[in-house]
Design an enzyme around this catalytic site. Structure first.
Site, PDB file in Angstrom:
ATOM      1  CG  ASP A   1      -1.992  -1.030   1.179  1.00 34.61           C
ATOM      2  OD1 ASP A   1      -1.967  -1.869   0.253  1.00 34.61           O
ATOM      3  OD2 ASP A   1      -2.870  -1.023   2.067  1.00 34.61           O
TER       4      ASP A   1
ATOM      5  CB  THR B   1      -7.210  -4.887   9.404  1.00 40.47           C
ATOM      6  OG1 THR B   1      -7.504  -6.171   8.828  1.00 40.47           O
ATOM      7  CG2 THR B   1      -6.946  -5.098  10.886  1.00 40.47           C
TER       8      THR B   1
ATOM      9  CD  GLU C   1      -7.806 -11.133   9.320  1.00 40.68           C
ATOM     10  OE1 GLU C   1      -7.881 -11.839  10.338  1.00 40.68           O
ATOM     11  OE2 GLU C   1      -8.045 -11.550   8.173  1.00 40.68           O
TER      12      GLU C   1
ATOM     13  CE1 TYR D   1      -2.048  -6.942  10.781  1.00 39.05           C
ATOM     14  CE2 TYR D   1      -4.225  -7.926  10.506  1.00 39.05           C
ATOM     15  CZ  TYR D   1      -3.290  -6.977  10.151  1.00 39.05           C
ATOM     16  OH  TYR D   1      -3.591  -6.046   9.183  1.00 39.05           O
TER      17      TYR D   1
ATOM     18  CE  LYS E   1      -2.618  -3.433  11.370  1.00 41.41           C
ATOM     19  NZ  LYS E   1      -2.275  -2.212  10.644  1.00 41.41           N
TER      20      LYS E   1
ATOM     21  NE  ARG F   1      -2.322  -9.054   0.095  1.00 48.03           N
ATOM     22  CZ  ARG F   1      -2.598  -8.751   1.363  1.00 48.03           C
ATOM     23  NH1 ARG F   1      -1.768  -8.040   2.093  1.00 48.03           N
ATOM     24  NH2 ARG F   1      -3.734  -9.142   1.899  1.00 48.03           N
TER      25      ARG F   1
HETATM   26  P1  NDP Z   1       2.847  -4.936   3.757  1.00 46.98           P
HETATM   27  O1  NDP Z   1       3.135  -6.124   4.613  1.00 46.98           O
HETATM   28  O2  NDP Z   1       3.060  -5.024   2.292  1.00 46.98           O
HETATM   29  O3  NDP Z   1       3.726  -3.696   4.292  1.00 46.98           O
HETATM   30  C1  NDP Z   1       3.972  -3.514   5.647  1.00 46.98           C
HETATM   31  C2  NDP Z   1       5.034  -2.459   5.798  1.00 46.98           C
HETATM   32  O4  NDP Z   1       5.296  -2.257   7.197  1.00 46.98           O
HETATM   33  C3  NDP Z   1       6.383  -2.793   5.156  1.00 46.98           C
HETATM   34  O5  NDP Z   1       6.893  -1.636   4.529  1.00 46.98           O
HETATM   35  C4  NDP Z   1       7.233  -3.174   6.352  1.00 46.98           C
HETATM   36  O6  NDP Z   1       8.612  -2.954   6.170  1.00 46.98           O
HETATM   37  C5  NDP Z   1       6.703  -2.190   7.379  1.00 46.98           C
HETATM   38  N1  NDP Z   1       7.083  -2.539   8.748  1.00 46.98           N
HETATM   39  C6  NDP Z   1       6.947  -3.722   9.379  1.00 46.98           C
HETATM   40  N2  NDP Z   1       7.444  -3.641  10.628  1.00 46.98           N
HETATM   41  C7  NDP Z   1       7.911  -2.368  10.781  1.00 46.98           C
HETATM   42  C8  NDP Z   1       8.554  -1.677  11.836  1.00 46.98           C
HETATM   43  N3  NDP Z   1       8.846  -2.265  13.012  1.00 46.98           N
HETATM   44  N4  NDP Z   1       8.888  -0.373  11.655  1.00 46.98           N
HETATM   45  C9  NDP Z   1       8.633   0.246  10.486  1.00 46.98           C
HETATM   46  N5  NDP Z   1       8.043  -0.370   9.421  1.00 46.98           N
HETATM   47  C10 NDP Z   1       7.692  -1.666   9.599  1.00 46.98           C
HETATM   48  O7  NDP Z   1       1.350  -4.481   4.085  1.00 46.98           O
HETATM   49  P2  NDP Z   1       0.280  -3.773   3.124  1.00 46.98           P
HETATM   50  O8  NDP Z   1       0.933  -2.701   2.367  1.00 46.98           O
HETATM   51  O9  NDP Z   1      -0.502  -4.808   2.432  1.00 46.98           O
HETATM   52  O10 NDP Z   1      -0.706  -3.154   4.225  1.00 46.98           O
HETATM   53  C11 NDP Z   1      -0.532  -1.818   4.695  1.00 46.98           C
HETATM   54  C12 NDP Z   1      -1.217  -1.692   6.044  1.00 46.98           C
HETATM   55  O11 NDP Z   1      -2.598  -1.977   5.915  1.00 46.98           O
HETATM   56  C13 NDP Z   1      -0.695  -2.653   7.115  1.00 46.98           C
HETATM   57  O12 NDP Z   1      -0.746  -1.972   8.343  1.00 46.98           O
HETATM   58  C14 NDP Z   1      -1.707  -3.787   7.109  1.00 46.98           C
HETATM   59  O13 NDP Z   1      -1.759  -4.431   8.345  1.00 46.98           O
HETATM   60  C15 NDP Z   1      -2.974  -3.015   6.803  1.00 46.98           C
HETATM   61  N6  NDP Z   1      -4.018  -3.755   6.116  1.00 46.98           N
HETATM   62  C16 NDP Z   1      -3.743  -4.393   4.937  1.00 46.98           C
HETATM   63  C17 NDP Z   1      -4.734  -5.044   4.257  1.00 46.98           C
HETATM   64  C18 NDP Z   1      -4.476  -5.705   2.947  1.00 46.98           C
HETATM   65  O14 NDP Z   1      -5.338  -6.456   2.494  1.00 46.98           O
HETATM   66  N7  NDP Z   1      -3.351  -5.457   2.298  1.00 46.98           N
HETATM   67  C19 NDP Z   1      -6.114  -5.102   4.782  1.00 46.98           C
HETATM   68  C20 NDP Z   1      -6.310  -4.297   5.978  1.00 46.98           C
HETATM   69  C21 NDP Z   1      -5.284  -3.680   6.614  1.00 46.98           C
HETATM   70  P3  NDP Z   1       9.631  -4.120   5.661  1.00 46.98           P
HETATM   71  O15 NDP Z   1       9.603  -4.053   4.159  1.00 46.98           O
HETATM   72  O16 NDP Z   1      10.932  -3.705   6.248  1.00 46.98           O
HETATM   73  O17 NDP Z   1       9.107  -5.427   6.187  1.00 46.98           O
HETATM   74  P1  GDP Z   2      -5.591 -12.540   5.738  1.00 46.02           P
HETATM   75  O1  GDP Z   2      -7.039 -12.456   5.397  1.00 46.02           O
HETATM   76  O2  GDP Z   2      -4.990 -11.217   6.101  1.00 46.02           O
HETATM   77  O3  GDP Z   2      -5.266 -13.586   6.731  1.00 46.02           O
HETATM   78  O4  GDP Z   2      -4.858 -12.884   4.337  1.00 46.02           O
HETATM   79  P2  GDP Z   2      -4.191 -14.241   3.794  1.00 46.02           P
HETATM   80  O5  GDP Z   2      -4.078 -14.060   2.323  1.00 46.02           O
HETATM   81  O6  GDP Z   2      -2.951 -14.574   4.541  1.00 46.02           O
HETATM   82  O7  GDP Z   2      -5.259 -15.371   4.138  1.00 46.02           O
HETATM   83  C1  GDP Z   2      -6.574 -15.323   3.651  1.00 46.02           C
HETATM   84  C2  GDP Z   2      -7.260 -16.635   3.938  1.00 46.02           C
HETATM   85  O8  GDP Z   2      -6.674 -17.659   3.123  1.00 46.02           O
HETATM   86  C3  GDP Z   2      -7.161 -17.131   5.391  1.00 46.02           C
HETATM   87  O9  GDP Z   2      -8.420 -17.610   5.775  1.00 46.02           O
HETATM   88  C4  GDP Z   2      -6.170 -18.290   5.287  1.00 46.02           C
HETATM   89  O10 GDP Z   2      -6.364 -19.310   6.271  1.00 46.02           O
HETATM   90  C5  GDP Z   2      -6.511 -18.821   3.912  1.00 46.02           C
HETATM   91  N1  GDP Z   2      -5.453 -19.651   3.325  1.00 46.02           N
HETATM   92  C6  GDP Z   2      -5.618 -20.901   2.832  1.00 46.02           C
HETATM   93  N2  GDP Z   2      -4.449 -21.384   2.405  1.00 46.02           N
HETATM   94  C7  GDP Z   2      -3.527 -20.421   2.618  1.00 46.02           C
HETATM   95  C8  GDP Z   2      -2.126 -20.350   2.347  1.00 46.02           C
HETATM   96  O11 GDP Z   2      -1.505 -21.267   1.845  1.00 46.02           O
HETATM   97  N3  GDP Z   2      -1.503 -19.186   2.685  1.00 46.02           N
HETATM   98  C9  GDP Z   2      -2.190 -18.128   3.234  1.00 46.02           C
HETATM   99  N4  GDP Z   2      -1.531 -17.000   3.509  1.00 46.02           N
HETATM  100  N5  GDP Z   2      -3.505 -18.194   3.515  1.00 46.02           N
HETATM  101  C10 GDP Z   2      -4.165 -19.320   3.197  1.00 46.02           C
END
Ligand code: NDP
Ligand code: GDP
Length: 339
Positions: A15, A127, A129, A151, A155, A186
């Site tokens: 993001d 989130t 979640e 997690y 959150k 992703r």
């Molecule tokens: P990513 O996992 O792709 O990115 C997470 C980021 O957080 C990375 O840049 C990571 O850095 C950084 N990070 C982790 N730990 C630390 C730390 N201790 N200090 C500073 N930075 C840190 O997540 P997304 O971009 O997909 O998601 C963005 C946000 O939205 C997150 O907070 C996620 O929980 C939340 N979210 C995401 C959803 C989704 O479907 N994508 C849905 C709902 C909420 P590094 O590269 O070093 O690991």
């Molecule tokens: P989440 O919704 O943030 O937990 O996103 P994920 O993509 O990690 O998981 C989405 C759903 O897919 C959860 O219900 C998982 O249990 C299910 N799932 C099933 N198989 C897998 C797998 O191999 N990897 C991950 N990451 N999730 C899986």
């Protein structure tokens, strides 16, 4: 055009890259915060062609003094806190550090803003979640939370700290409760990208069987590029608030697999139940998918589907990309990446 400075934490994540691109297009100066590590991954910024335009600063959400220095030096108009240990499965193995980053890190930011820059707006990545073991379907802003992982519990703390600072100190603390959103950026540990990457490799000749966990759980998946527009719109409001962003459609993991194989013109036929369930190429009979219990979680979130009516009415936000379009974008990208 805007003349504002935004601090985007989590700039190396999915993001962070999409949001930075949007904010640059809106005329912002974008400062991206990344924690120091030996192998900084700016792939997302490079992929979107904005690596040169984002100034990177070192900032670890575990370190109060570091956050203080960055925020008080940059003096951003807007902080988008996207940084997190964002993988639910990992949070069961690292519950404490997840709590520190995803929970306490947000409290640090809020307290620094309250004390030193009280007019800075803060966005927090809440989130779906939080809804966990859902008590209402579809889930909206008023639906009670029932987090099901370390997690989500972390959150939830962050979410309520945002609401509390909003109500107690008049801080512009806005939360986006975003349902799952995916893209070609992703992380490969998430199920969508794991599947599209596998399917891409399969189409290129790597015939390994895809191992997945719970095929029955169901998610409301949108495209990250659409969702960062919602984040931006939330921060342009006069008052802080909480908004759900979602598509309103839910799809099982099994069905996502079907969509992904369809993108390379393969139809999947499913046989068996539970851990014995398998997916086969309907044409050739070749096995494509199996269940592997190592991917089961200690507690599962079975069903998420969001109601984004409020975002539509107040922000004018709606998702633009269908699931089929999203799957195609991801599979095509992964085919290129693996070729
Ligand atoms: P990513 O996992 O792709 O990115 C997470 C980021 O957080 C990375 O840049 C990571 O850095 C950084 N990070 C982790 N730990 C630390 C730390 N201790 N200090 C500073 N930075 C840190 O997540 P997304 O971009 O997909 O998601 C963005 C946000 O939205 C997150 O907070 C996620 O929980 C939340 N979210 C995401 C959803 C989704 O479907 N994508 C849905 C709902 C909420 P590094 O590269 O070093 O690991
Ligand atoms: P989440 O919704 O943030 O937990 O996103 P994920 O993509 O990690 O998981 C989405 C759903 O897919 C959860 O219900 C998982 O249990 C299910 N799932 C099933 N198989 C897998 C797998 O191999 N990897 C991950 N990451 N999730 C899986």
């Amino acid at each position: 055009m805007q003349n504002k400075t935004a601090l985007v934490t989590g700039i190396t994540g999915q993001d962070g890259a999409w949001l930075a691109k949007l904010l640059l297009e809106k005329g912002y100066t974008v400062v991206g915060a990344a924690r120091r590590n030996s192998n900084r991954n700016l792939y997302g910024l490079k992929y979107l062609g904005i690596e040169e335009q984002v100034k990177i600063v070192d900032m670890d959400l575990l370190d109060y003094s570091n956050i203080y220095d960055v925020i008080t030096t940059i003096k951003p108009d807007e902080i988008y806190n996207l940084a997190a240990q964002s993988f639910v499965a990992a949070s069961f193995k690292q519950p404490l550090s997840t709590g520190m980053v995803d929970g306490m890190g947000v409290a640090y930011i809020l307290d620094i803003v309250k004390t030193f820059l009280p007019t800075t707006k803060v966005y927090q990545a809440s989130t779906s979640e939080l809804y966990g073991k859902v008590v209402e379907t579809p889930q909206k802003e008023t639906t009670p939370f029932y987090p099901r992982s370390p997690y989500a519990v972390a959150k939830q703390y962050a979410h309520w700290m945002m609401v509390n600072y909003r109500e107690s100190y008049n801080i512009f603390a806005t939360c986006g409760i975003l349902f799952n959103h995916e893209s070609e950026l992703r992380g490969k540990e998430f199920v969508t990208r794991k599947i599209t990457n596998h399917v891409a490799k399969y189409s290129l000749g790597d015939k390994e069987v895809l191992r997945l966990g719970n095929l029955n759980s169901s998610r409301d998946w949108g495209y990250a590029k659409d969702y960062v527009e919602g984040m931006y719109l939330m921060m342009q409001q006069d008052n802080p608030d909480t908004f759900v962003l979602a598509t309103g459609t839910t799809t099982t993991i099994r069905d996502f697999v079907n969509h992904a194989y369809n993108a390379i013109n393969i139809e999947v036929k499913w046989e068996g139940d539970g851990v014995d369930e398998k997916g086969f190429d309907a044409n050739t009979g070749e096995q494509l998918v199996m269940v592997d219990p190592q991917f089961f979680r200690p507690a599962e979130v079975e069903l998420l589907v969001g109601d984004a009516t409020k975002a539509k009415e107040v922000l004018g936000w709606t998702p633009k990309t269908s699931l089929d379009e999203l799957v195609k974008i991801m599979v095509d990208h992964d085919i290129k990446l693996n070729s």
